[in-house]
Motif scaffolding. Structure first.
Motif, mmCIF file in Angstrom:
data_model
loop_
_atom_site.group_PDB
_atom_site.id
_atom_site.type_symbol
_atom_site.label_atom_id
_atom_site.label_comp_id
_atom_site.label_asym_id
_atom_site.label_seq_id
_atom_site.Cartn_x
_atom_site.Cartn_y
_atom_site.Cartn_z
ATOM 1 N N ALA A 373 5.771 -129.170 -26.320
ATOM 2 C CA ALA A 373 6.643 -128.799 -26.199
ATOM 3 C C ALA A 373 7.102 -129.420 -28.262
ATOM 4 N N LEU A 374 6.649 -130.338 -28.960
ATOM 5 C CA LEU A 374 6.313 -129.874 -29.946
ATOM 6 C C LEU A 374 4.607 -130.504 -30.412
ATOM 7 N N ALA A 375 4.776 -130.540 -32.181
ATOM 8 C CA ALA A 375 3.429 -130.171 -32.437
ATOM 9 C C ALA A 375 3.141 -131.886 -33.450
ATOM 10 N N HIS A 376 3.026 -132.487 -32.044
ATOM 11 C CA HIS A 376 3.061 -134.727 -32.982
ATOM 12 C C HIS A 376 1.740 -134.527 -33.785
ATOM 13 N N ARG A 377 1.915 -135.170 -34.667
ATOM 14 C CA ARG A 377 0.565 -136.248 -35.236
ATOM 15 C C ARG A 377 -0.277 -136.214 -34.019
ATOM 16 N N GLU A 378 -0.004 -137.350 -33.095
ATOM 17 C CA GLU A 378 -0.956 -137.637 -32.503
ATOM 18 C C GLU A 378 -1.518 -136.379 -31.086
ATOM 19 N N PHE A 379 -0.753 -135.474 -31.260
ATOM 20 C CA PHE A 379 -1.446 -134.537 -30.422
ATOM 21 C C PHE A 379 -1.576 -133.557 -31.268
ATOM 22 N N ARG A 380 -1.826 -133.369 -32.501
ATOM 23 C CA ARG A 380 -2.243 -132.766 -33.409
ATOM 24 C C ARG A 380 -3.926 -133.349 -33.879
ATOM 25 N N GLU A 381 -3.934 -134.228 -33.546
ATOM 26 C CA GLU A 381 -5.457 -135.115 -33.629
ATOM 27 C C GLU A 381 -5.999 -135.698 -32.456
ATOM 28 N N ARG A 383 -6.276 -132.175 -30.475
ATOM 29 C CA ARG A 383 -6.230 -130.909 -29.963
ATOM 30 C C ARG A 383 -6.812 -130.953 -28.882
ATOM 31 N N ALA A 384 -8.362 -130.554 -28.838
ATOM 32 C CA ALA A 384 -9.550 -130.595 -28.348
ATOM 33 C C ALA A 384 -8.897 -131.370 -26.700
ATOM 34 N N ARG A 385 -8.656 -132.486 -26.882
ATOM 35 C CA ARG A 385 -8.122 -133.087 -25.913
ATOM 36 C C ARG A 385 -7.437 -132.010 -24.652
ATOM 37 N N ILE A 386 -6.316 -132.444 -25.557
ATOM 38 C CA ILE A 386 -5.197 -131.545 -24.603
ATOM 39 C C ILE A 386 -5.961 -129.841 -24.136
ATOM 40 N N ALA A 387 -6.632 -129.090 -25.501
ATOM 41 C CA ALA A 387 -6.743 -127.694 -25.031
ATOM 42 C C ALA A 387 -7.432 -128.088 -23.847
ATOM 43 N N ALA A 388 -8.251 -129.026 -23.566
ATOM 44 C CA ALA A 388 -9.967 -128.836 -22.388
ATOM 45 C C ALA A 388 -9.184 -129.618 -20.787
ATOM 46 N N VAL A 395 3.980 -123.615 -29.120
ATOM 47 C CA VAL A 395 4.085 -123.888 -30.450
ATOM 48 C C VAL A 395 3.245 -123.782 -31.061
ATOM 49 N N GLY A 396 1.374 -123.153 -30.776
ATOM 50 C CA GLY A 396 0.620 -122.678 -31.103
ATOM 51 C C GLY A 396 0.197 -124.027 -31.450
ATOM 52 N N LEU A 397 0.049 -124.997 -31.100
ATOM 53 C CA LEU A 397 -0.722 -126.335 -31.576
ATOM 54 C C LEU A 397 -2.139 -125.751 -31.103
ATOM 55 N N LEU A 398 -2.573 -125.209 -30.687
ATOM 56 C CA LEU A 398 -3.820 -125.383 -29.667
ATOM 57 C C LEU A 398 -4.535 -123.863 -30.295
ATOM 58 N N ARG A 399 -4.057 -122.915 -31.116
ATOM 59 C CA ARG A 399 -4.483 -121.585 -31.883
ATOM 60 C C ARG A 399 -6.437 -122.306 -32.137
ATOM 61 N N GLY A 400 -6.589 -120.861 -32.257
ATOM 62 C CA GLY A 400 -8.194 -121.466 -32.985
ATOM 63 C C GLY A 400 -9.402 -122.616 -32.046
ATOM 64 N N LEU A 401 -8.860 -122.903 -31.085
ATOM 65 C CA LEU A 401 -9.753 -123.396 -30.216
ATOM 66 C C LEU A 401 -10.366 -122.991 -28.896
#
Ligand SMILES: NC(=O)c1ccc[n+]([C@@H]2O[C@H](COP(=O)([O-])OP(=O)(O)OC[C@H]3O[C@@H](n4cnc5c(N)ncnc54)[C@H](O)[C@@H]3O)[C@@H](O)[C@H]2O)c1
Length: 401
Positions: A373-381, A383-388, A395-401
């Motif tokens: 829902a939000l691209a918080h710093r902890e989520f930005r850091e 990304r690969a774990r969340i995308a898995a 919100v496009g946080l995981l774009r490009g993965l």
């Protein structure tokens, strides 16, 4: 022009408290007044009750020129920094100005000839004039014996202290001396931004226009996200490419629009011109519908009572403020539709948020399905774990993965 040495700031919340601190650091003697006795007690104990980078340290450094009381004290200038929420009791939302008017009534009891009163709270056009009437009625002074101006606040949480000193300031004055007095204060506070002088109604309208513009622009981005989903293309790439045009600046789509400014303030203009603001009405409707639209998309891939963890609950990234958050509305909607909802909000140190269990990111990634829902710093850091893990990413946080 009367010299300003002492300033009383009425309302010491998210805006009023940092304002007290920067005024004291600029050399003014400052009294902060607030009807919330818990806030006053905390401040008098030396504890800043809000999470804002650098605020506690600057508060500590300003101690000798800062004091806090329940009632406003006599001063050379007053700031009104109380909240201006929405009154939703009628057919359409409108500004609830009770706090502003009761702050003005409290100031009127100590107002003296030559004083300046600055309304900083975001307010519908005409409010500064009503404040001046209340001040005159309560003090017994003639309207031309004191000065009122509107200086809207445009700072962003997370960068308050920097922006209070660096943003351009609007002074919406009703007379020349009031404008000069207000300018003399901001000139001492500002290290970078400049002061623009206009009349009170223009300043009130300009502040609302800033927020309404952003609401309309985000609504356009949110509408584009619906279209792009239908076309099977990436809305964030569309926005990025469109913004290569030198005169285009489309904002980012997301879960909706939250906070106490952007979704609230457009109504302050709509309320004055019924039936004449279709664009602002439509934008409010588009942005308010976005959490439901995302919940519908999730319903296409996951049926209740599946467990869903919502990543991010505040109204924008990297703050601790949950007020009017679209992410909260979204989580509540999923809950209403029968999902087992948990949340992961690293900026709010509570075990539960609005009744939802607040998990660590490690725990969240074990729940089976996450929605960013939000691209918080902890989520930005991470990304690969969340995308898995199985996810939905509005919100496009995981774009490009
Ligand atoms: N917070 C932001 O990021 C932001 C940004 C720009 C503009 N604004 C505007 O600034 C204004 C203040 O917002 P905020 O976020 O600081 O609100 P807030 O709720 O954090 O603080 C308001 C404070 O005023 C106090 N108060 C209410 N009535 C009072 C009275 N009669 N006398 C004394 N104290 C009183 C409350 O107890 C509270 O502590 C609003 O108009 C808001 O729209 C806020």
């Amino acid at each position: 022009m009367p010299e300003i040495r002492k300033i009383c700031v009425v309302g010491v919340g998210y805006i009023g408290l940092p304002t007290c601190v920067v005024l004291a650091r600029a050399g003014f003697e400052v009294c902060g007044a607030d009807i919330n006795e818990r806030i006053i007690a905390s401040l008098n104990d030396g504890i800043v009750p809000i999470d804002e980078p650098g605020l506690q340290a600057e508060f500590d450094a300003a101690q000798e020129r800062l004091r806090f009381t329940k009632d406003p004290e006599a001063a050379d200038a007053f700031y009104i920094c109380v909240s201006t929420p929405l009154d939703t009791s009628g057919a359409e939302p409108k500004a609830k100005l009770d706090y502003v008017f009761s702050a003005a009534a409290a100031i009127s009891k100590v107002l003296q000839k030559g004083n300046l009163v600055i309304l900083e709270s975001t307010s519908p056009p005409g409010t500064t004039r009503r404040v001046a009437e209340i001040l005159a009625e309560g003090s017994g002074l003639q309207r031309d014996e004191f000065h009122t101006v509107h200086c809207p606040e445009r700072v962003i949480p997370g960068r308050m202290l920097t922006e209070l000193r660096e943003n351009d300031r609007l002074i919406g004055a009703q007379d020349e001396i009031g404008a000069e007095m207000a300018k003399s204060i901001y000139d001492r506070v500002l290290t970078k931004g400049s002061v623009k002088i206009t009349d009170d109604v223009t300043a009130e309208t300009a502040k609302i226009a800033e927020n309404a513009f952003r609401d309309v622009n985000i609504a356009f981005a949110n509408e584009l996200s619906v279209i792009c989903q239908g076309l099977g293309i990436d809305v964030f790439q569309v926005v990025e490419l469109a913004n290569c045009h030198p005169r285009v600046n489309i904002h980012s789509p997301g879960v909706g629009v939250g906070g106490h400014c952007i979704p609230v303030v457009p109504w302050f203009l709509c309320q004055l011109f019924p039936g004449q603001t279709p664009l602002m009405h439509a934008s409010r409707a588009v942005n308010d519908a976005k959490p439901g639209w995302i919940a519908d998309r999730i319903g296409e891939i996951l049926a209740p009572p599946a467990e869903i963890c919502v990543l991010g609950m505040t109204y924008k990234p990297d703050v601790d403020d949950l007020r009017d958050s679209a992410a909260v509305a979204f989580a509540q909607l999923l809950d209403k539709r029968g999902y087992h909802v948990t949340v992961c909000e690293p900026n709010v140190k509570q075990e539960e948020i609005f009744g939802f269990r607040n998990l660590s990111l490690d725990e969240a990634l074990k729940t089976g399905f996450v929605v960013v829902a939000l691209a918080h710093r902890e989520f930005r850091e991470n990304r690969a774990r969340i995308a898995a893990v199985p996810h939905y990413d509005p919100v496009g946080l995981l774009r490009g993965l």
